[in-house]
Write an enzyme that holds these catalytic residues in place. Structure first.
Site, short mmCIF file in Angstrom:
data_model
loop_
_atom_site.label_atom_id
_atom_site.label_comp_id
_atom_site.label_asym_id
_atom_site.label_seq_id
_atom_site.Cartn_x
_atom_site.Cartn_y
_atom_site.Cartn_z
N SER A 113 4.12 46.30 -11.84
CA SER A 113 2.89 46.24 -12.65
C SER A 113 1.67 45.88 -11.78
O SER A 113 0.61 46.48 -11.94
CB SER A 113 3.05 45.22 -13.78
OG SER A 113 4.05 45.64 -14.68
N ASN A 145 10.39 50.66 -17.81
CA ASN A 145 10.98 49.32 -17.70
C ASN A 145 10.17 48.32 -16.90
O ASN A 145 10.29 47.12 -17.13
CB ASN A 145 12.39 49.43 -17.09
CG ASN A 145 13.33 50.23 -17.95
OD1 ASN A 145 13.30 50.13 -19.17
ND2 ASN A 145 14.16 51.03 -17.34
N TYR A 146 9.40 48.80 -15.91
CA TYR A 146 8.79 47.85 -14.98
C TYR A 146 7.27 47.83 -14.98
O TYR A 146 6.67 46.79 -14.73
CB TYR A 146 9.32 48.11 -13.57
CG TYR A 146 10.81 47.96 -13.48
CD1 TYR A 146 11.42 46.77 -13.85
CD2 TYR A 146 11.62 49.01 -13.07
CE1 TYR A 146 12.80 46.62 -13.80
CE2 TYR A 146 13.00 48.87 -13.01
CZ TYR A 146 13.59 47.67 -13.37
OH TYR A 146 14.95 47.53 -13.33
N ILE A 147 6.62 48.95 -15.21
CA ILE A 147 5.16 48.97 -15.25
C ILE A 147 4.72 48.59 -16.67
O ILE A 147 5.17 49.19 -17.64
CB ILE A 147 4.60 50.37 -14.89
CG1 ILE A 147 4.91 50.68 -13.41
CG2 ILE A 147 3.12 50.44 -15.14
CD1 ILE A 147 4.52 52.08 -12.99
N ARG A 187 10.77 42.32 -10.18
CA ARG A 187 10.71 43.78 -10.29
C ARG A 187 9.56 44.19 -11.20
O ARG A 187 8.79 45.10 -10.88
CB ARG A 187 12.02 44.32 -10.85
CG ARG A 187 13.23 44.06 -9.98
CD ARG A 187 14.53 44.38 -10.70
NE ARG A 187 14.74 45.81 -10.86
CZ ARG A 187 15.32 46.58 -9.94
NH1 ARG A 187 15.75 46.07 -8.81
NH2 ARG A 187 15.49 47.87 -10.17
#
Length: 900
Positions: A652, A857-859, A647
């Site tokens: 990213s 949270n993810y990038i 994820r």
């Protein structure tokens, strides 16, 4: 009627060629293989279920869920984020009873739930024109394919570069094209494990961070200084707190831990640790004598502990989402009656015992009304009094806000012990409404350095235990009574330890880019394996990689029945030829996840095989796969690789590719919109989606009303130009001065009334605030006559509007109005309108996409910093103060040329 045992149907160990070929004939081919793409948006929250067993929910029909409860804890250890839970502590699901399936049932007889489907993704949501010749689905598929192709090329380039630089990897007996051999099929050597079981992996950054030795921190005091009591109210407390913050910031400037990545890689997290323990909630204060619970029409007096539990429920009658939930009410009343049985139930006015046996006969309204009045009193307190109370609270807690960690002052994130109350839970938690008991010092374990002074527990109490666990990053912990979960006091988000955790998470995702091509090549090959376990594992990795599904773990009977990829059951997946799969299940936090996706043709065929009769409802789809086995396989590619790293990597990497080609120009709001468009595309491509918030339509409506108000001001300003120069109408043309059609007479009248009322409230509030200040300073308060005089301007405004409506003319306002000045005002107003339109469009496009989830949270936050520096947009436009503290390491560690 006796329950029938559940007969678990397991897939065959191997898939015969005959079965494979038969499936190929049944499923029409679309002629090409596509990367995964979502057709609709999920998860969704509203669900109207036809049968009680649907989606694995065995408690009957689910009520529509309005919003996540606001009764949050500082760290919800009972979160259903299954990936964070140790495998050894997970429990197996007890299978539901069901009758054996009829042999005649069709393999594709599963029909989607009759429910509101989420809307399809739109072109506007990725910043594209809606009149494009290329359909959105096709555009996203092409874009995703290009991004994956670039990822494969990048991975090969990195490995080639490492080889050329003299990589330290041990050579194997292999052909020159070893990189093309599926890594999972090579002979694996067991990885050397560190004490914590995770192999240390160096960062693979193409542009290494500067190797700079961290300067020695200032010599810190041996003990945490106690805060001086606030004798002068808020000002004093604020001054001390600011000074503490400044000291911490100064030290942070000195110690740039991210330039020394090796720091903290071992298992020993600290050498010295000092802190002041935790802050307990205040003791319960009984209700006034006249405030009673009413049972069957009779006011009853309760014992103190029972009364406290009654107030938990009575104080929240305005939370309809909870008090109208049958599960919430049942769980509360079960716990309430248990404590009533211990304390003797209630007493009426004559002292006779009143047995409280039925929830329906309980009337909590008197309790609610008392709490509601108290809340209103608190809200109505003068500003000075509110500040004084806050200053007093801050001064009392100042001692607990910081700890000394290896001689450096660090902010503590959550030093308050959660007060007792009713458990809300997330989604449709089966334990919602149960009583959260008061946490006592005897339940709390303190973690502190051996040489440090142990904090004193409250008088008459003792700590459960005092530990010196140098491998732990927690300061205190206890076990809560609802789920048996452990709660921890940790450092704040901007501390070194928390920052290092985030840093390592994103570095792990950066490392995955080195292996992603081989992983994808392997799982595409294994999806055709004749071994069922391999085919199921490959298909699961595909779903996790392409659609960001969580790995998933089975739950116990007393846990929320949430689902992830590995725990998907027969009824959670619907197949729609030629290659559409519908997922419908309770995901993380018991929120319904509904998504329609287009998958690779082989994946569609595999899922059909995994659902092949005699499998039926409640049978596992991936019955030869566990999360542990999946993560063990992934770990063979890269130490520490688990399902959830995909994820972070996908988000990213996708953002990095979009930023590389981006050309952002124009105003700051336009650049922010460009960033949000890229973030939105990441969220759609990586399937980070959400339900439209309940208040979204109202929010958009308010923004539109503000825009309409500005459009009205533009029209009035143009009318003033005519008042200054009557010939201007002929010069510019009558059309220039016409009022927009949608701003009709009724709208104008209503808008004028709202402007008049707005000004009246503004003046009244200012008057009250000035009086409060005068009182606080010991000065004489103003008389009501002063307010009347101030409100005279409101009456003048009302008269002005009345005259304008009657005559149709608007008199020019301001000193020395000229046509040029008024034209300038029109331009400024139009600029504000355009800015607000951009913001409104941006907000509307974001309604179904979880931009916050992606961004936070993810990038990788360093990518946001790159955009900020590259296009000269203040970082404050992307990160709030809290996030700027959390991602301080990212803001300070990269420039605009950094690459993920």
């Amino acid at each position: 009627m006796a329950n029938h045992p559940h007969f678990t149907v397991k897939s065959a160990d191997r898939i015969s060629k005959k079965t494979d070929q038969a499936m190929d004939k049944q499923i029409p081919s679309n002629g090409h293989v596509e990367p995964g793409i979502s057709i609709r948006m999920g998860p969704v929250e509203d669900m109207d279920v036809d049968a009680p067993h649907t989606n694995g929910n065995v408690n009957g029909k689910r009520k529509s869920r309005g919003s996540i409860p606001n009764g949050k804890t500082y760290k919800d250890a009972s979160s259903s984020d299954e990936d964070d839970k140790p495998l050894s502590k997970r429990r197996r699901t007890s299978q539901q009873t069901k009758k054996p399936k009829e042999d005649s049932e069709s393999e594709l007889s599963d029909v989607p739930l009759k429910a509101r489907k989420p809307p399809k993704a739109t072109a506007h949501q990725i910043g594209e024109s809606s009149d494009s010749d290329i359909p959105l689905g096709q555009k996203l598929v092409k874009e995703k394919a290009a991004i994956e192709k670039a990822a494969a090329k990048e991975a090969q380039a990195i490995r080639k570069k490492e080889k050329a630089a003299g990589s330290k990897r041990k050579p194997k007996v292999e052909s020159e094209s070893e990189d093309d051999i599926p890594l999972a099929k090579k002979k694996k050597q067991p990885a050397k494990k560190a004490t914590n079981g995770v192999k240390k992996v160096e960062s693979d950054s193409d542009v290494p961070l500067k190797k700079k030795a961290a300067p020695a921190p200032k010599k810190a005091k041996a003990k945490v200084e106690a805060a001086t009591p606030a004798k002068k109210g808020k000002a004093k407390a604020k001054e001390e707190e600011t000074e503490q913050d400044r000291e911490a910031e100064d030290e942070e400037e000195e110690y740039r831990w991210w330039e020394d990545p090796a720091k903290g890689d071992g298992t020993k997290k600290w050498t010295t640790l000092e802190h002041s323990g935790v802050v307990f909630p205040p003791e319960y204060e009984p209700l006034p004598r006249h405030v009673k619970l009413i049972y069957d029409g009779v006011p009853v007096t309760l014992q103190k502990d029972a009364e406290e539990v009654a107030t938990f429920y009575g104080s929240m009658l305005n939370s309809t989402h909870n008090v109208e939930n049958p599960t919430f009410n049942k769980n509360f009343f079960d716990d309430f009656t248990a404590i009533l049985d211990k304390t003797g139930h209630g007493k009426d006015k004559d002292g006779k015992t009143v047995k409280i046996k039925k929830f329906e006969k309980c009337d909590f309204k008197p309790i609610f009304e008392w709490f509601d009045t108290e809340r209103a009193k608190k809200k109505a307190l003068p500003a000075a009094e509110k500040k004084a109370l806050k200053a007093e609270k801050d001064a009392a807690e100042a001692l607990y806000m910081y700890c000394m960690w290896d001689g450096r002052k660090q902010k503590v994130g959550n030093f308050r012990v959660e007060p007792p109350g009713l458990f809300r839970g997330r989604g449709e938690h089966p334990k919602t409404g149960k009583v959260k008991k008061r946490v006592l010092p005897e339940q709390i374990t303190i973690n502190i350095g051996k040489e440090a002074k142990v904090p004193e527990p409250p008088a008459g109490h003792r700590w459960k235990e005092v530990k010196h666990d140098q491998e732990g990053t927690w300061l205190a912990m206890w076990q809560e009574n609802i789920n048996g979960a452990y709660k921890y006091v940790m450092l704040a988000a901007n501390s070194d330890i928390k920052g290092q955790s985030d840093y390592k998470k994103f570095e792990k995702a950066r490392e995955l880019k080195k292996h992603i091509d081989r992983i994808r090549k392997d799982y595409k090959q294994d999806m055709k394996s004749d071994k069922m376990a391999d085919r199921q594992r490959a298909t699961a990795i595909y779903l996790i990689d392409q659609f960001a599904l969580r790995a998933g773990n089975e739950k116990g009977d007393d846990e929320a029945d949430t689902v992830g990829c590995c725990s998907l059951k027969y009824q959670h997946v619907t197949l729609k030829p030629p290659n559409t799969v519908i997922f419908d299940f309770l995901g993380k936090d018991s929120i319904r996840f509904y998504d329609e996706v287009q998958v690779d043709q082989q994946v569609f065929k595999n899922l059909k095989i995994f659902k092949k009769p005699p499998k039926g409802e409640n049978d596992d789809i991936f019955d030869r796969l566990t999360t542990a086995a999946l993560n063990k396989h992934l770990n063979s590619y890269m130490a520490g690789l688990t399902a959830k790293v995909f994820r972070t990597y996908n988000a990213s990497w996708t953002m990095a590719r979009l930023l590389k080609d981006m050309k952002s120009t124009g105003t700051i709001p336009e650049k922010v919109k460009d960033y949000n468009n890229a973030n939105r595309e990441v969220a759609i491509l990586c399937n980070h989606k959400r339900t439209v918030a309940a208040g979204h339509a109202g929010s958009i409506e308010k923004m539109q009303e503000k825009i309409n108000g500005l459009r009205y001001q533009v029209w009035r300003t143009k009318q003033m130009m005519i008042d200054v120069d009557s010939k201007i109408k002929k010069k510019k043309g009558a059309e220039y001065f016409e009022r927009p059609e949608d701003l009709d007479d009724d709208w104008v009248k209503q808008h004028q009334e709202s402007l008049i009322e707005e000004q009246r409230q503004k003046i009244t509030k200012k008057f009250e605030k000035d009086n409060e200040k005068a009182k606080a300073d010991g000065e004489k308060e103003m008389k009501p006559k002063e307010l009347e005089e101030r409100l005279a301007v409101v009456e003048e405004l009302a008269a002005k509007y009345k005259k304008e409506n009657k005559t149709g003319k608007v008199e020019a306002e301001g000193k020395g109005p000229t046509v040029e000045k008024l034209e300038g005002n029109v331009d400024k107003l139009n600029q504000r309108i355009e800015t607000m339109k951009i913001q409104m469009e941006d907000k509307d496009n974001n309604k179904e996409v979880a931009l916050g989830t992606s961004k936070i949270n993810y990038i990788d936050p360093r990518l946001t910093v790159v955009f900020s520096k590259k296009f000269n947009v203040p970082i404050e436009r992307f990160f709030s103060k809290t996030l700027r503290e959390k991602f301080d390491w990212a803001i300070k560690s990269v420039d605009e040329d950094w690459e993920f």
